[in-house]
Structure formats: structure tokens, C-alpha cells
Design an enzyme around this catalytic site. Structure first.
Site, PDB file in Angstrom:
ATOM      1  N   ASP A  98       0.139  -7.657   1.603  1.00  0.00           N
ATOM      2  CA  ASP A  98       0.534  -6.246   1.612  1.00  0.00           C
ATOM      3  C   ASP A  98       2.055  -6.088   1.609  1.00  0.00           C
ATOM      4  O   ASP A  98       2.607  -5.227   2.296  1.00  0.00           O
ATOM      5  CB  ASP A  98      -0.065  -5.516   2.823  1.00  0.00           C
ATOM      6  CG  ASP A  98      -0.062  -3.998   2.640  1.00  0.00           C
ATOM      7  OD1 ASP A  98       0.168  -3.539   1.499  1.00  0.00           O
ATOM      8  OD2 ASP A  98      -0.263  -3.274   3.630  1.00  0.00           O
ATOM      9  N   ILE A 152     -14.502 -25.102   1.826  1.00  0.00           N
ATOM     10  CA  ILE A 152     -14.392 -25.733   3.139  1.00  0.00           C
ATOM     11  C   ILE A 152     -15.034 -24.873   4.216  1.00  0.00           C
ATOM     12  O   ILE A 152     -15.254 -23.670   4.016  1.00  0.00           O
ATOM     13  CB  ILE A 152     -12.911 -25.993   3.520  1.00  0.00           C
ATOM     14  CG1 ILE A 152     -12.085 -24.700   3.374  1.00  0.00           C
ATOM     15  CG2 ILE A 152     -12.324 -27.118   2.701  1.00  0.00           C
ATOM     16  CD1 ILE A 152     -10.640 -24.850   3.786  1.00  0.00           C
ATOM     17  N   HIS A 181       0.810  -1.216   0.000  1.00  0.00           N
ATOM     18  CA  HIS A 181       0.000   0.000   0.000  1.00  0.00           C
ATOM     19  C   HIS A 181       0.846   1.271   0.000  1.00  0.00           C
ATOM     20  O   HIS A 181       0.347   2.350  -0.293  1.00  0.00           O
ATOM     21  CB  HIS A 181      -0.986  -0.001   1.184  1.00  0.00           C
ATOM     22  CG  HIS A 181      -0.385   0.313   2.511  1.00  0.00           C
ATOM     23  ND1 HIS A 181      -0.098  -0.657   3.452  1.00  0.00           N
ATOM     24  CD2 HIS A 181      -0.046   1.488   3.095  1.00  0.00           C
ATOM     25  CE1 HIS A 181       0.389  -0.093   4.536  1.00  0.00           C
ATOM     26  NE2 HIS A 181       0.443   1.205   4.346  1.00  0.00           N
ATOM     27  N   LEU A 202      -5.818 -26.153  -3.836  1.00  0.00           N
ATOM     28  CA  LEU A 202      -6.386 -27.480  -3.682  1.00  0.00           C
ATOM     29  C   LEU A 202      -7.669 -27.636  -4.485  1.00  0.00           C
ATOM     30  O   LEU A 202      -7.937 -28.700  -5.040  1.00  0.00           O
ATOM     31  CB  LEU A 202      -6.644 -27.741  -2.195  1.00  0.00           C
ATOM     32  CG  LEU A 202      -7.147 -29.117  -1.787  1.00  0.00           C
ATOM     33  CD1 LEU A 202      -6.193 -30.205  -2.268  1.00  0.00           C
ATOM     34  CD2 LEU A 202      -7.292 -29.176  -0.265  1.00  0.00           C
ATOM     35  N   GLY A 257       3.322   6.331   8.157  1.00  0.00           N
ATOM     36  CA  GLY A 257       4.684   6.547   7.675  1.00  0.00           C
ATOM     37  C   GLY A 257       5.622   5.437   8.095  1.00  0.00           C
ATOM     38  O   GLY A 257       6.656   5.219   7.476  1.00  0.00           O
ATOM     39  N   ASN A 258       5.264   4.702   9.174  1.00  0.00           N
ATOM     40  CA  ASN A 258       6.044   3.531   9.577  1.00  0.00           C
ATOM     41  C   ASN A 258       5.757   2.327   8.686  1.00  0.00           C
ATOM     42  O   ASN A 258       6.500   1.334   8.728  1.00  0.00           O
ATOM     43  CB  ASN A 258       5.721   3.122  11.017  1.00  0.00           C
ATOM     44  CG  ASN A 258       6.563   3.838  12.042  1.00  0.00           C
ATOM     45  OD1 ASN A 258       6.045   4.614  12.839  1.00  0.00           O
ATOM     46  ND2 ASN A 258       7.858   3.615  12.033  1.00  0.00           N
ATOM     47  N   SER A 259       4.689   2.394   7.897  1.00  0.00           N
ATOM     48  CA  SER A 259       4.300   1.257   7.060  1.00  0.00           C
ATOM     49  C   SER A 259       5.458   0.797   6.191  1.00  0.00           C
ATOM     50  O   SER A 259       6.070   1.593   5.482  1.00  0.00           O
ATOM     51  CB  SER A 259       3.115   1.633   6.174  1.00  0.00           C
ATOM     52  OG  SER A 259       1.954   1.805   6.931  1.00  0.00           O
TER      53      SER A 259
END
Length: 456
Positions: free
Chosen positions: A116, A248, A86, A244, A187-189
Site C-alpha cells: 500500500d 510452503i 489507496h 523462489l 485522511g492521515n493515510s
């Protein structure tokens, strides 16, 4: 350990790894305004005045360039950089700023929206300082960690805390987040979460906050997930996850009572087997998947992660419970990315024709499928089952989510073609001393199993 010793440990750690942590600035060209954008109501006599004002200020209909800030870290001396998807999504230009102040343009190698994660590459003549991934499975609740990045665009910054929780799931299929109280802000992302050995055990991705700022609940995607994704992005430029080919659902407590041979709440119940690897290997709706490639299946989330992490084309052994007995199937896994998007089309309509033959059983008013009903529900001409016409709102069936328009296709894992079939299955279950019966219910083409108590 004293506070002074902690301070010295963090200071040394920050000094050792800071050269490998980067700030990321992205630039994107967006379309210009097409009007006053809410400054005045559309049609207002002041609309032209504000448009002329914006044009004089250079903010008219011309395309504009916007920028965004994030963080990342170098994982190899030849310039591979990891960040969040992002952070760079839709960017026309990506600029990497190093701790020294040097700036280099970056190109996108590949990205994975599911986790991400994005992988970038910068070109440089000199070897870069880099950090290595650690084993996130070894991180314990209470361990000290340190986050680095570019919070709120203020430049390089360090924050410390502990691992607050493990194996958090936010919204994705492959989520495996480490929760931490180390301060993480916008901003730490994309920045790294370090253990005290200087290894990256997580990629800072999200925060839980009512006000947009850190309140001590931050989430970092576990490094063992990131390592696999980065390896595939580096090799292929995209992810290649195993597939697969089954639908489920989790096994529930009441299903244990209703299924022969099942003695605990574990495994994944197969509700449908469309064309794909599982069908080719002989898997059937109603099978309970107990193990995958030698590992026990705890629930559906665990199975999805194991399948996704398995190599495409690999032959795996899958143990299933069927008719009270276990058997092993050999399945050649397909590729999930190629299979995604195949959604069966079907319509859902409640039934309201009281003139049809019907019966009231287990809180359900049901009727056999007819050609007219198959057409209304978008079912194939050879589809069999019982249509739910009404549900008693005081019944267990209502509590379990059954509604008018649902189609019952199996009871006790045997097909239903008539009301008599259902009555027979119920009688057999009671004779066997069972307290509930397992129904396969389809709604809008999507199947799920529901265990209904037989005491109604």
C-alpha cells in the site's frame, strides 16, 4: 521526564518536520447515475419524477468528478513524495498542498498494492524541505512517536503517542506494521510516523475502529519495508521481488515427531515444487527449508519476506533438511511479479462409489486412484495416490481438516501408489518408534503436509 519537557520536545519536532509533510487531494471522474439509485424502487410510478428532479439539479447521467483526501511526505529536495497507494489509486489528478499553502500537481512514479505504498513526483524550481527514513527495526515498544497528516480533511495536524507493538501482520504477505496509540484518523493515510529524532519510521496506513474514528489502535507500515519499495519504484517504476518458486507451509509440533532430523518447530515445509528456480536447483517436495542466504528460517512468513527482499537474479544458498540430513542448494531467484497468477487448475469432487477397493486406516476410508477418478479430480493420467472417500468425524484426521475428495500422494515423504504402500509406511513408522506419520495431501491441486497420530 516532565510533561513540560515532553511538550517542548514535540513542539520542536513538529516545527522541524512540518514543511516536509503534505496534504494530498485526488480527483477522479466517475460515470454518472443511470437511475434514481435506490431513492425509489425500480418500476415505481415515481421513478421518472425523481430522474427529472436529479437532471434539473445537474445530477443526471453526466459523468461526475469526485475527490479524496490523504497525506504524504517529501523524501528528497527534488520533489519525490511518499503516500499510500489507496490514497491515489484510480486518480486522474493529484494535487499536493504544502504546509506553506502552496499547491503543486503531482505525477505517479509507481505504486505497490502489496504494501500500500505509492511514490509521487512534483516539479519545482526550488529545493524542497524533506525528511529522511529512520531504521524501524530500532523502534522499541514504549518509544514516543508523532504522527502528522490531514485527519478528516481538517488540514495539517499533529498527534503523539507511543509504539504499542511491533511486527504486526494485517493481511498482506509483506506486512510489517508498527502499532501506535497516536491518534490516526481518515485522511492521515500516507502521512509519516516520526521518532523523536525526526526520522520517519512508519507510513500511517490503517486503523482498527468500530466507528471509523481513532480508538488508539493505528498501524504504520515499517520504514525498512517502505525504503526498499520506494527505491525500486524510483528506479524501475514498479517492484521487483525475488521468487523462489515453491509452495510452503509452517512446521508444526506433530511434524517434528514425524520427520527425521527435525528437532524443533522451525523452518518451512515444501509442499510442492512447480517449474521455477527451486526446481531447477533440485529442491523437492518434503524438504524443510532451514536457512535462506545464511539466515535461519523461523516460519513461512519469515521466508516469504526474506525471498521477496532479495534481488532478482541473485544466487542464494538455501539449506534444506531431506531424509534426515541437511544439504545446501544454490538457487538463482526469479521475479515474483512475473510468476504471480499461475494457479494450477484442478477440480475437487467427493468420492461416493463404494464398489471400489477400499480400506479404513487412521480414520480415513481410502481407495487407489483409477483412470475414472483421475478424470473426476482433474488429475494427470500418470498421477498416483490414494483418494479419501470418507473421514470419521471423531478421528484426528477430521480434526486436521482431511475431507472426502482429498488425495494422499506421499507418506513419510515416499510416494503412495497403493493401500499396501500406506500400510507399509505406517508399519515402518511404528517399528521406528514414531507416534505419527507425515502425509502429503492434495486438494484442488494445492498440496499440504499433515501429521497424523498412529494410535488410532
Amino acid at each position: 521526564m516532565t510533561a513540560q519537557a515532553h511538550s517542548e520536545d514535540f513542539a520542536e519536532l513538529a516545527e522541524n518536520v512540518s514543511d516536509a509533510v503534505v496534504n494530498i487531494t485526488t480527483s477522479t471522474v466517475v460515470a454518472g447515475r443511470t437511475g434514481p439509485q435506490g431513492i425509489v424502487p425500480e418500476g415505481s410510478p415515481f421513478e421518472d419524477f425523481f430522474r427529472e428532479f436529479q437532471d434539473r439539479q445537474g445530477n443526471g447521467d453526466r459523468p461526475r468528478r469526485t475527490s479524496a483526501l490523504g497525506s504524504g511526505f517529501v523524501i528528497s529536495e527534488d520533489g519525490y513524495v511518499v503516500t499510500n497507494n489507496h490514497v491515489i489509486e484510480g486518480a486522474d489528478e493529484i494535487l499536493i498542498e504544502f504546509f506553506s499553502g502552496e499547491e503543486l500537481p503531482a505525477t505517479l512514479v509507481g505504486r505497490d498494492p502489496n504494501t500500500d505504498i505509492a511514490l509521487l513526483k512534483v516539479e519545482t524550481d526550488k529545493p524542497l524541505k524533506f525528511v529522511q527514513f529512520g531504521d524501524s527495526d530500532l523502534a522499541r515498544v514504549g518509544d514516543w512517536v508523532m504522527a502528522m497528516g490531514n485527519p478528516l480533511g481538517q488540514g495539517f495536524s499533529v498527534s503523539a503517542g507511543i509504539v504499542s507493538a511491533r511486527n504486526r501482520a494485517l493481511s498482506g504477505t509483506y506486512d510489517d506494521y508498527i502499532q501506535t496509540d497516536a491518534a490516526i484518523n481518515r485522511g492521515n493515510s500516507g502521512g509519516p510516523l516520526f521518532n523523536m529524532e525526526g526520522e520517519v519510521i512508519g507510513v500511517n496506513t490503517a486503523i482498527l475502529s468500530p466507528n471509523g474514528g481513532s480508538i488508539g489502535i493505528g498501524f504504520s507500515m515499517a520504514s525498512n519495508v517502505v525504503k526498499r519499495v520506494v527505491g525500486q519504484l524510483k528506479e524501475y517504476g514498479e517492484t521487483r521481488r525475488g521468487w523462489l518458486g515453491v509452495r510452503i507451509q509452517d512446521v508444526t509440533e506433530d511434524m517434528v515427531e514425524a520427520i527425521d532430523g527435525l528437532d524443533r518447530v522451525a523452518g518451512a515445509m515444501v509442499t510442492d515444487v512447480p517449474e521455477g528456480p527451486a526446481k531447477e536447483a533440485g529442491m523437492l517436495a518434503g524438504d524443510v527449508i532451514l536457512s535462506f542466504d545464511g539466515k535461519d528460517v523461523v516460519n513461512t512468513r519469515g521466508l516469504v519476506k526474506m525471498v521477496g527482499n532479495a534481488p532478482v537474479g541473485e544466487i542464494v544458498r538455501i539449506t534444506v533438511l531431506r531424509d534426515g540430513k541437511t544439504q545446501t542448494l544454490k538457487v538463482t531467484l526469479g521475479r515474483r511479479e512475473e510468476a504471480e497468477g499461475a494457479v494450477p487448475a484442478a477440480a475437487e469432487k467427493p468420492m461416493d462409489d463404494d464398489s471400489r477397493k477400499s480400506a479404513e486406516i487412521l480414520g480415513l476410508t481410502i481407495a487407489p486412484l483409477t483412470d475414472a477418478l483421475r478424470g473426476e479430480l482433474g488429475l494427470s493420467d500418470d498421477a498416483e495416490g490414494l483418494v479419501v472417500q470418507d473421514v470419521d468425524q471423531t478421528s484426528k484426521a477430521w480434526e486436521k481438516g482431511l475431507r472426502a475428495g482429498d488425495v494422499l500422494t506421499e507418506a513419510s515423504q515416499q510416494g503412495l501408489a497403493s493401500i499396501e504402500d500406506l500400510e507399509t509406511r505406517i508399519a515402518e513408522a511404528k517399528d521406528a518408534g514414531r507416534k505419527s506419520i507425515l502425509l502429503l495431501v492434495r486438494r484442488g491441486g494445492e498440496p499440504r503436509f499433515v501429521a497424523l497420530a498412529l494410535d488410532e
